[in-house]
Scaffold this motif. Structure first.
Motif, short mmCIF file in Angstrom:
data_model
loop_
_atom_site.label_atom_id
_atom_site.label_comp_id
_atom_site.label_asym_id
_atom_site.label_seq_id
_atom_site.Cartn_x
_atom_site.Cartn_y
_atom_site.Cartn_z
N ASP A 93 0.82 -1.22 0.09
CA ASP A 93 0.01 0.13 0.02
C ASP A 93 1.11 1.40 0.00
O ASP A 93 2.12 1.23 0.59
N ASP A 95 0.10 4.16 1.88
CA ASP A 95 -0.03 4.93 2.81
C ASP A 95 0.97 4.60 3.95
O ASP A 95 0.64 5.13 5.15
N GLN A 97 1.55 2.14 5.79
CA GLN A 97 1.08 1.10 6.93
C GLN A 97 1.76 -0.04 6.78
O GLN A 97 1.83 -0.80 7.80
N ARG A 200 -1.85 5.01 9.20
CA ARG A 200 -1.86 5.41 8.12
C ARG A 200 -0.99 6.82 8.15
O ARG A 200 -1.38 7.64 9.09
MG MG Z 1 -4.14 1.38 4.46
#
Ligand code: MG
Ligand code: UDP
Length: 315
Positions: A93, A95, A97, A200
């Motif tokens: 991802d 973001d 994370q 996030r």
């Molecule tokens: Mg995420």
């Protein structure tokens, strides 16, 4: 090329640059060749602008697939797979994370075991509300009971796999894509490692409860026809019960000649049977709708343009 990193991005304007810098610093001492494939999934913010400037500064390593609209994360993953050319492919991802350091760990495992094809990460401690965890666990229990392939609870799309796995996934051209199921369906030897989910970095999750629910229904319908069988079974049981009740009514009428007003019975039966019928029609409809959409053979995504290392024209 050793590794292709696929990064789906939807409204991640404040994350993509950080993500790029983090990946570069984590992979700096790795001594291997890699490419980062950003897929801009029709973002409405400045994500594409930022991705373009990342590409301009590092057109050796970076590719950008720019969708014509938002097609969803699953389509973005598919586009990334098609664009990738690495020996290993990783999905992560944008973001932050999911820390890219785990990708190194996954690659190490693949390097050290030639029989291993895929390493997937699962969340050690889910930082989600109790009710969401409950619904997710129930979903996994349900789908595992119904589907032929195994769904590992909590296993995410965050994984690294060999080219052969990526090629098999590309061959699956279904429109309703449910990655967790597709990974199980194609098979291959998979190991699971725990990972710590980070907060996030910026922005909010794109998954509302309703979106997750629809995604879960898509998953069930894509990988099992059990709901159709349940409809048949419920219909069968209702028919048997109706016959028994019919006999009871006939005996009552003939032997005791009791005239039963029966208003409540009739209303309840009409509503019950109507409900069961509409429910079954709905289930059939869900499958039929997917057949209908798939039969149109529309592409899984439309890329407005792609920024590739060999294609330096400013699009
Ligand atoms: Mg995420
Ligand atoms: N994403 C995407 N298209 C969408 C929704 C999400 O490409 O329609 C991307 C998003 O930019 C992120 C990843 O998928 O990189 C995971 O999304 P999110 O962080 O919202 O999900 P969560 O981590 O909450 O499960």
């Amino acid at each position: 090329m050793k590794l292709s990193l696929i990064v789906p991005c939807y409204n991640e304007q404040d994350n993509v640059e950080n993500f790029y810098k983090t990946v570069c610093s984590v992979f700096a001492d790795g001594g291997f060749d890699y490419e980062i494939i950003f897929v801009n999934d029709g973002s409405k913010d400045e994500t594409y602008k930022r991705l373009k400037s990342i590409y301009k500064n590092d057109s050796e390593k970076v590719r950008v697939v720019n969708f014509s609209r938002n097609f969803g994360k699953e389509s973005a993953i598919y586009a990334g797979l098609k664009e990738s050319c690495g020996e290993y492919v990783s999905i992560i991802d944008a973001d932050l994370q999911q820390n890219p350091k785990y990708v190194l760990q996954m690659m190490d495992m693949l390097d050290n075991d030639e029989d291993l094809d895929c390493v997937a990460a699962y969340q050690k401690d889910r930082k989600e509300s109790k009710s969401l965890v409950f619904f997710k666990n129930t979903f996994y229990k349900l789908i595992n009971k119904m589907a032929e392939v195994d769904f590992v609870s909590g296993a995410s799309d965050f994984r690294t796999f060999r080219r052969s796995v990526a090629d098999s996934l590309i061959e699956m051209k279904e429109y309703f894509r449910f990655s967790k199921g597709l990974f199980s369906w194609v098979g291959f030897n998979t190991e699971y490692i725990p990972y710590e989910v980070e907060e996030r970095a910026s922005g909010t999750s794109k998954w509302s409860f309703w979106k997750l629910f629809k995604y879960a229904v898509d998953g069930i319908i894509a990988f099992t026809t059990t709901p159709l069988r349940i409809a048949t079974a419920v219909g069968g049981i209702t028919a048997v019960l109706s016959i028994i009740y019919l006999i009871v009514v006939v005996i009552q009428k003939l032997a005791f000649s009791i005239t039963i007003p029966g208003y409540a019975t009739i209303v309840v039966l009409i509503l019950l049977l109507g409900g069961i019928q509409l429910c079954s029609l709905g289930i059939i409809g869900e499958y039929l709708a997917r057949v209908y959409i798939q039969s149109k053979d529309r592409p899984i995504y439309i890329a407005k343009n792609v920024l590739r290392p060999d294609d330096k024209a400013d699009k």
